[in-house]
Write a protein that holds these residues in place. Sequence first.
Motif, PDB file in Angstrom:
ATOM      1  N   GLU A 172     -44.764  21.593  25.064  1.00 19.14           N
ATOM      2  CA  GLU A 172     -44.424  20.188  24.890  1.00 19.14           C
ATOM      3  C   GLU A 172     -45.352  19.652  23.814  1.00 19.14           C
ATOM      4  OE1 GLU A 172     -44.653  18.372  28.732  1.00 19.14           O
ATOM      5  OE2 GLU A 172     -42.641  19.041  29.231  1.00 19.14           O
ATOM      6  N   ILE A 173     -44.760  19.026  22.821  1.00 16.53           N
ATOM      7  CA  ILE A 173     -45.506  18.566  21.656  1.00 16.53           C
ATOM      8  C   ILE A 173     -45.226  17.086  21.451  1.00 16.53           C
ATOM      9  CG2 ILE A 173     -45.832  18.896  19.176  1.00 16.53           C
ATOM     10  CD1 ILE A 173     -44.729  21.776  19.641  1.00 16.53           C
ATOM     11  N   LYS A 174     -46.277  16.328  21.146  1.00 18.09           N
ATOM     12  CA  LYS A 174     -46.096  14.901  20.901  1.00 18.09           C
ATOM     13  C   LYS A 174     -46.404  14.581  19.447  1.00 18.09           C
ATOM     14  CE  LYS A 174     -50.720  13.554  22.441  1.00 18.09           C
ATOM     15  NZ  LYS A 174     -51.476  12.676  23.331  1.00 18.09           N
ATOM     16  N   CYS A 175     -45.743  13.555  18.948  1.00 18.01           N
ATOM     17  CA  CYS A 175     -45.992  13.049  17.603  1.00 18.01           C
ATOM     18  C   CYS A 175     -46.854  11.798  17.749  1.00 18.01           C
ATOM     19  CB  CYS A 175     -44.697  12.722  16.880  1.00 18.01           C
ATOM     20  SG  CYS A 175     -44.973  12.142  15.175  1.00 18.01           S
TER      21      CYS A 175
ATOM     22  N   LEU B 299     -40.349   9.089  17.735  1.00 20.88           N
ATOM     23  CA  LEU B 299     -40.335  10.236  18.638  1.00 20.88           C
ATOM     24  C   LEU B 299     -41.681  10.341  19.343  1.00 20.88           C
ATOM     25  CD1 LEU B 299     -38.727  12.806  19.511  1.00 20.88           C
ATOM     26  CD2 LEU B 299     -40.043  14.012  17.772  1.00 20.88           C
ATOM     27  N   ASP B 300     -41.654  10.415  20.657  1.00 20.87           N
ATOM     28  CA  ASP B 300     -42.926  10.514  21.370  1.00 20.87           C
ATOM     29  C   ASP B 300     -43.195  11.919  21.875  1.00 20.87           C
ATOM     30  OD1 ASP B 300     -40.949  10.451  23.263  1.00 20.87           O
ATOM     31  OD2 ASP B 300     -41.922   9.018  24.575  1.00 20.87           O
ATOM     32  N   LEU B 301     -42.151  12.704  22.175  1.00 20.11           N
ATOM     33  CA  LEU B 301     -42.358  14.023  22.757  1.00 20.11           C
ATOM     34  C   LEU B 301     -41.145  14.902  22.498  1.00 20.11           C
ATOM     35  CD1 LEU B 301     -44.242  15.602  24.885  1.00 20.11           C
ATOM     36  CD2 LEU B 301     -42.574  14.811  26.555  1.00 20.11           C
ATOM     37  N   PHE B 302     -41.396  16.187  22.233  1.00 13.62           N
ATOM     38  CA  PHE B 302     -40.307  17.156  22.176  1.00 13.62           C
ATOM     39  C   PHE B 302     -40.800  18.484  22.716  1.00 13.62           C
ATOM     40  CE2 PHE B 302     -42.336  17.646  18.050  1.00 13.62           C
ATOM     41  CZ  PHE B 302     -42.274  19.004  17.769  1.00 13.62           C
ATOM     42  N   GLU B 303     -39.850  19.336  23.123  1.00 14.12           N
ATOM     43  CA  GLU B 303     -40.184  20.655  23.643  1.00 14.12           C
ATOM     44  C   GLU B 303     -39.831  21.697  22.603  1.00 14.12           C
ATOM     45  OE1 GLU B 303     -38.160  21.310  27.322  1.00 14.12           O
ATOM     46  OE2 GLU B 303     -39.631  20.157  28.452  1.00 14.12           O
ATOM     47  N   ASN B 304     -40.697  22.668  22.443  1.00 13.60           N
ATOM     48  CA  ASN B 304     -40.447  23.773  21.537  1.00 13.60           C
ATOM     49  C   ASN B 304     -40.287  25.026  22.391  1.00 13.60           C
ATOM     50  OD1 ASN B 304     -40.121  24.840  18.993  1.00 13.60           O
ATOM     51  ND2 ASN B 304     -42.261  25.396  18.799  1.00 13.60           N
ATOM     52  N   HIS B 305     -39.079  25.586  22.376  1.00 12.79           N
ATOM     53  CA  HIS B 305     -38.766  26.777  23.155  1.00 12.79           C
ATOM     54  C   HIS B 305     -38.762  27.975  22.212  1.00 12.79           C
ATOM     55  CE1 HIS B 305     -37.424  24.514  26.728  1.00 12.79           C
ATOM     56  NE2 HIS B 305     -37.083  23.611  25.829  1.00 12.79           N
ATOM     57  N   TYR B 306     -39.634  28.930  22.480  1.00 17.73           N
ATOM     58  CA  TYR B 306     -39.709  30.126  21.655  1.00 17.73           C
ATOM     59  C   TYR B 306     -38.778  31.191  22.212  1.00 17.73           C
ATOM     60  CZ  TYR B 306     -43.843  27.941  19.688  1.00 17.73           C
ATOM     61  OH  TYR B 306     -44.695  27.068  19.069  1.00 17.73           O
TER      62      TYR B 306
ATOM     63  N   ASP C 231     -49.835  28.034  15.829  1.00 17.43           N
ATOM     64  CA  ASP C 231     -50.143  26.758  16.473  1.00 17.43           C
ATOM     65  C   ASP C 231     -49.249  25.670  15.890  1.00 17.43           C
ATOM     66  OD1 ASP C 231     -51.274  26.283  13.984  1.00 17.43           O
ATOM     67  OD2 ASP C 231     -53.313  26.122  14.717  1.00 17.43           O
ATOM     68  N   VAL C 232     -49.437  24.440  16.329  1.00 17.26           N
ATOM     69  CA  VAL C 232     -48.555  23.353  15.909  1.00 17.26           C
ATOM     70  C   VAL C 232     -48.676  23.023  14.429  1.00 17.26           C
ATOM     71  CG1 VAL C 232     -48.336  22.288  18.168  1.00 17.26           C
ATOM     72  CG2 VAL C 232     -50.154  21.558  16.658  1.00 17.26           C
ATOM     73  N   SER C 233     -49.707  23.499  13.754  1.00 19.41           N
ATOM     74  CA  SER C 233     -49.813  23.234  12.312  1.00 19.41           C
ATOM     75  C   SER C 233     -48.710  23.933  11.533  1.00 19.41           C
ATOM     76  CB  SER C 233     -51.191  23.650  11.788  1.00 19.41           C
ATOM     77  OG  SER C 233     -51.343  25.052  11.884  1.00 19.41           O
ATOM     78  N   ALA C 234     -48.036  24.905  12.145  1.00 17.33           N
ATOM     79  CA  ALA C 234     -46.919  25.590  11.504  1.00 17.33           C
ATOM     80  C   ALA C 234     -45.598  24.847  11.715  1.00 17.33           C
ATOM     81  CB  ALA C 234     -46.800  27.006  12.039  1.00 17.33           C
TER      82      ALA C 234
ATOM     83  N   ASP D 104     -49.398  16.867  10.324  1.00 14.34           N
ATOM     84  CA  ASP D 104     -50.747  16.627  10.842  1.00 14.34           C
ATOM     85  C   ASP D 104     -50.767  15.647  12.010  1.00 14.34           C
ATOM     86  OD1 ASP D 104     -50.014  14.502   9.256  1.00 14.34           O
ATOM     87  OD2 ASP D 104     -51.991  14.241   8.371  1.00 14.34           O
ATOM     88  N   CYS D 105     -49.606  15.201  12.460  1.00 15.11           N
ATOM     89  CA  CYS D 105     -49.524  14.225  13.552  1.00 15.11           C
ATOM     90  C   CYS D 105     -49.070  14.862  14.864  1.00 15.11           C
ATOM     91  CB  CYS D 105     -48.575  13.101  13.165  1.00 15.11           C
ATOM     92  SG  CYS D 105     -46.939  13.662  12.675  1.00 15.11           S
ATOM     93  N   LEU D 106     -48.918  16.178  14.915  1.00 17.93           N
ATOM     94  CA  LEU D 106     -48.431  16.849  16.107  1.00 17.93           C
ATOM     95  C   LEU D 106     -49.588  17.382  16.945  1.00 17.93           C
ATOM     96  CD1 LEU D 106     -45.443  18.874  14.653  1.00 17.93           C
ATOM     97  CD2 LEU D 106     -45.402  16.647  15.756  1.00 17.93           C
ATOM     98  N   GLU D 107     -49.442  17.209  18.264  1.00 21.01           N
ATOM     99  CA  GLU D 107     -50.442  17.698  19.219  1.00 21.01           C
ATOM    100  C   GLU D 107     -49.716  18.305  20.412  1.00 21.01           C
ATOM    101  OE1 GLU D 107     -52.990  14.546  20.471  1.00 21.01           O
ATOM    102  OE2 GLU D 107     -53.774  14.176  18.466  1.00 21.01           O
TER     103      GLU D 107
END
Length: 52
Positions: free
Chosen positions: A6-9, A16-23, A32-35, A45-48
Amino acid sequence: MPPTEEIKCTDDDCFLDLFENHYTYDVPEDHDVSALSCPVCAGTDCLEVVEL
């Protein structure tokens, strides 16, 4: 099972406040999220990762 993150902007101008990344494959250790980029504002640079 492939990991899910789960990643937030954090950009104040992005709605957008939150999205899920399914691998669907094995993720390399150095990935990591920098990619990634926000699907709405395209910021990188705003993703955590949300730690549960």
